[in-house]
Design a protein around this motif. Structure first.
Motif, PDB file in Angstrom:
ATOM      1  N   ASP A   1       0.832  -1.211   0.000  1.00  0.00           N
ATOM      2  CA  ASP A   1       0.000   0.000   0.000  1.00  0.00           C
ATOM      3  C   ASP A   1       0.864   1.257   0.000  1.00  0.00           C
ATOM      4  OD1 ASP A   1      -2.232  -1.589   0.063  1.00  0.00           O
ATOM      5  OD2 ASP A   1      -2.658  -1.262   2.201  1.00  0.00           O
ATOM      6  N   SER A   2       1.912   1.240   0.798  1.00  0.00           N
ATOM      7  CA  SER A   2       2.800   2.390   0.896  1.00  0.00           C
ATOM      8  C   SER A   2       3.480   2.663  -0.450  1.00  0.00           C
ATOM      9  CB  SER A   2       3.847   2.128   1.968  1.00  0.00           C
ATOM     10  OG  SER A   2       4.733   3.203   2.069  1.00  0.00           O
ATOM     11  N   ASP A   3       3.953   1.609  -1.107  1.00  0.00           N
ATOM     12  CA  ASP A   3       4.593   1.731  -2.413  1.00  0.00           C
ATOM     13  C   ASP A   3       3.639   2.333  -3.448  1.00  0.00           C
ATOM     14  OD1 ASP A   3       7.193   1.332  -3.064  1.00  0.00           O
ATOM     15  OD2 ASP A   3       6.874  -0.636  -4.009  1.00  0.00           O
ATOM     16  N   GLU A   4       2.390   1.849  -3.440  1.00  0.00           N
ATOM     17  CA  GLU A   4       1.393   2.364  -4.381  1.00  0.00           C
ATOM     18  C   GLU A   4       1.124   3.843  -4.138  1.00  0.00           C
ATOM     19  OE1 GLU A   4      -1.978  -0.172  -3.875  1.00  0.00           O
ATOM     20  OE2 GLU A   4      -1.059  -1.838  -4.954  1.00  0.00           O
ATOM     21  N   ARG A   5       1.009   4.221  -2.898  1.00  0.00           N
ATOM     22  CA  ARG A   5       0.742   5.627  -2.560  1.00  0.00           C
ATOM     23  C   ARG A   5       1.900   6.525  -2.978  1.00  0.00           C
ATOM     24  NH1 ARG A   5      -1.981   4.708   3.326  1.00  0.00           N
ATOM     25  NH2 ARG A   5      -3.975   3.949   2.545  1.00  0.00           N
ATOM     26  N   LEU A   6       3.127   6.065  -2.735  1.00  0.00           N
ATOM     27  CA  LEU A   6       4.295   6.855  -3.122  1.00  0.00           C
ATOM     28  C   LEU A   6       4.378   7.013  -4.642  1.00  0.00           C
ATOM     29  CD1 LEU A   6       7.073   5.605  -0.702  1.00  0.00           C
ATOM     30  CD2 LEU A   6       6.166   7.913  -0.881  1.00  0.00           C
ATOM     31  N   THR A   7       4.070   5.942  -5.360  1.00  0.00           N
ATOM     32  CA  THR A   7       4.081   6.002  -6.818  1.00  0.00           C
ATOM     33  C   THR A   7       3.045   7.001  -7.324  1.00  0.00           C
ATOM     34  OG1 THR A   7       4.790   3.707  -6.918  1.00  0.00           O
ATOM     35  CG2 THR A   7       3.880   4.632  -8.931  1.00  0.00           C
ATOM     36  N   ASP A   8       1.843   6.946  -6.782  1.00  0.00           N
ATOM     37  CA  ASP A   8       0.786   7.895  -7.172  1.00  0.00           C
ATOM     38  C   ASP A   8       1.199   9.330  -6.867  1.00  0.00           C
ATOM     39  OD1 ASP A   8      -0.807   5.847  -8.051  1.00  0.00           O
ATOM     40  OD2 ASP A   8      -2.096   5.814  -6.268  1.00  0.00           O
ATOM     41  N   LEU A   9       1.749   9.548  -5.679  1.00  0.00           N
ATOM     42  CA  LEU A   9       2.173  10.885  -5.283  1.00  0.00           C
ATOM     43  C   LEU A   9       3.269  11.398  -6.208  1.00  0.00           C
ATOM     44  CD1 LEU A   9       1.992  13.178  -3.206  1.00  0.00           C
ATOM     45  CD2 LEU A   9       3.770  12.001  -1.918  1.00  0.00           C
ATOM     46  N   LYS A  10       4.214  10.539  -6.535  1.00  0.00           N
ATOM     47  CA  LYS A  10       5.321  10.926  -7.409  1.00  0.00           C
ATOM     48  C   LYS A  10       4.800  11.316  -8.795  1.00  0.00           C
ATOM     49  CE  LYS A  10      10.041   9.543  -7.758  1.00  0.00           C
ATOM     50  NZ  LYS A  10      11.001   8.495  -7.531  1.00  0.00           N
ATOM     51  N   ARG A  11       3.847  10.524  -9.324  1.00  0.00           N
ATOM     52  CA  ARG A  11       3.264  10.840 -10.635  1.00  0.00           C
ATOM     53  C   ARG A  11       2.597  12.213 -10.631  1.00  0.00           C
ATOM     54  NH1 ARG A  11       0.285   5.729 -11.204  1.00  0.00           N
ATOM     55  NH2 ARG A  11       1.948   4.297 -11.711  1.00  0.00           N
ATOM     56  N   LYS A  12       1.828  12.469  -9.593  1.00  0.00           N
ATOM     57  CA  LYS A  12       1.100  13.733  -9.515  1.00  0.00           C
ATOM     58  C   LYS A  12       2.045  14.921  -9.398  1.00  0.00           C
ATOM     59  CE  LYS A  12      -3.069  11.730  -7.619  1.00  0.00           C
ATOM     60  NZ  LYS A  12      -3.906  11.569  -6.449  1.00  0.00           N
ATOM     61  N   THR A  13       3.068  14.806  -8.561  1.00  0.00           N
ATOM     62  CA  THR A  13       3.984  15.940  -8.379  1.00  0.00           C
ATOM     63  C   THR A  13       4.884  16.125  -9.600  1.00  0.00           C
ATOM     64  OG1 THR A  13       5.525  14.532  -7.158  1.00  0.00           O
ATOM     65  CG2 THR A  13       4.013  15.876  -5.871  1.00  0.00           C
ATOM     66  N   ASP A  14       5.312  15.039 -10.245  1.00  0.00           N
ATOM     67  CA  ASP A  14       6.143  15.156 -11.452  1.00  0.00           C
ATOM     68  C   ASP A  14       5.375  15.816 -12.584  1.00  0.00           C
ATOM     69  OD1 ASP A  14       8.351  14.122 -10.278  1.00  0.00           O
ATOM     70  OD2 ASP A  14       8.212  12.131 -11.208  1.00  0.00           O
ATOM     71  N   SER A  15       4.107  15.499 -12.728  1.00  0.00           N
ATOM     72  CA  SER A  15       3.342  16.086 -13.824  1.00  0.00           C
ATOM     73  C   SER A  15       3.113  17.584 -13.588  1.00  0.00           C
ATOM     74  CB  SER A  15       2.009  15.363 -14.010  1.00  0.00           C
ATOM     75  OG  SER A  15       1.178  15.557 -12.890  1.00  0.00           O
ATOM     76  N   LYS A  16       3.038  17.994 -12.350  1.00  0.00           N
ATOM     77  CA  LYS A  16       2.850  19.423 -12.050  1.00  0.00           C
ATOM     78  C   LYS A  16       4.133  20.211 -12.270  1.00  0.00           C
ATOM     79  CE  LYS A  16      -0.864  18.891  -8.749  1.00  0.00           C
ATOM     80  NZ  LYS A  16      -1.281  19.001  -7.364  1.00  0.00           N
ATOM     81  N   ARG A  17       5.279  19.562 -12.028  1.00  0.00           N
ATOM     82  CA  ARG A  17       6.569  20.219 -12.170  1.00  0.00           C
ATOM     83  C   ARG A  17       7.129  20.119 -13.586  1.00  0.00           C
ATOM     84  NH1 ARG A  17      10.048  17.422  -7.843  1.00  0.00           N
ATOM     85  NH2 ARG A  17       8.530  17.319  -6.203  1.00  0.00           N
ATOM     86  N   GLY A  18       6.546  19.245 -14.350  1.00  0.00           N
ATOM     87  CA  GLY A  18       7.113  19.025 -15.674  1.00  0.00           C
ATOM     88  C   GLY A  18       8.292  18.086 -15.603  1.00  0.00           C
ATOM     89  N   GLY A  19       8.275  17.173 -14.649  1.00  0.00           N
ATOM     90  CA  GLY A  19       9.373  16.232 -14.475  1.00  0.00           C
ATOM     91  C   GLY A  19       9.319  15.102 -15.482  1.00  0.00           C
TER      92      GLY A  19
END
Length: 134
Positions: free
Chosen positions: A109-127
């Motif tokens: 569950d923790s891994d899935e949440r971190l992956t989702d969070l990373k996707r959301k923040t990368d897309s906002k930053r243009g990563g």
């Protein structure tokens, strides 16, 4: 009835201390309900749950010579399991899940949440994960 581990017996609270409550059982024997075995919630003071002179149903956990370990919380019937919505339809998990199973589920569950969070923040930053037009 002989006193054996696993039996539920009745007794009277004779003394309360900081670490538990002493219970007088049949045949003049005395057992101890440790503070950790008083309730399913955190117990700061045993006196919040028990009083001297109370008659209680307790489960015999262990007998070691003259020492008798008792549990008040294990003697009570478990309420039906409620799922997150608050209804009684299906239990979410079995109560007997091992530590390894719980840890494995937590890590997944923790891994899935971190992956989702990373996707959301990368897309906002243009990563790395965002789409760029050339």
């Amino acid at each position: 009835m002989a006193m054996e581990a696993g039996n539920i017996v009745e007794g009277k609270i004779t003394r309360i201390t900081n670490f538990g409550a002493f219970v007088e059982l049949e045949e003049g024997k005395v057992g101890l309900i440790h503070i950790s075995e008083v309730a399913d919630v955190y117990v700061n003071d045993v006196r919040d749950f028990l009083s001297e002179g109370d008659t209680v149903q307790v489960k015999v956990i262990n007998i070691d010579g003259n020492k008798i370990a008792l549990s008040l919380k294990q003697a009570k019937a478990k309420p039906p399991e409620v799922n997150r919505r608050g209804d009684f339809r299906k239990p979410q998990r079995q109560l007997s899940a091992s530590f390894e199973d719980k840890l494995s589920k937590f890590l997944k569950d923790s891994d899935e949440r971190l992956t989702d969070l990373k996707r959301k923040t990368d897309s906002k930053r243009g990563g790395r994960g965002s789409r760029r037009s050339d």
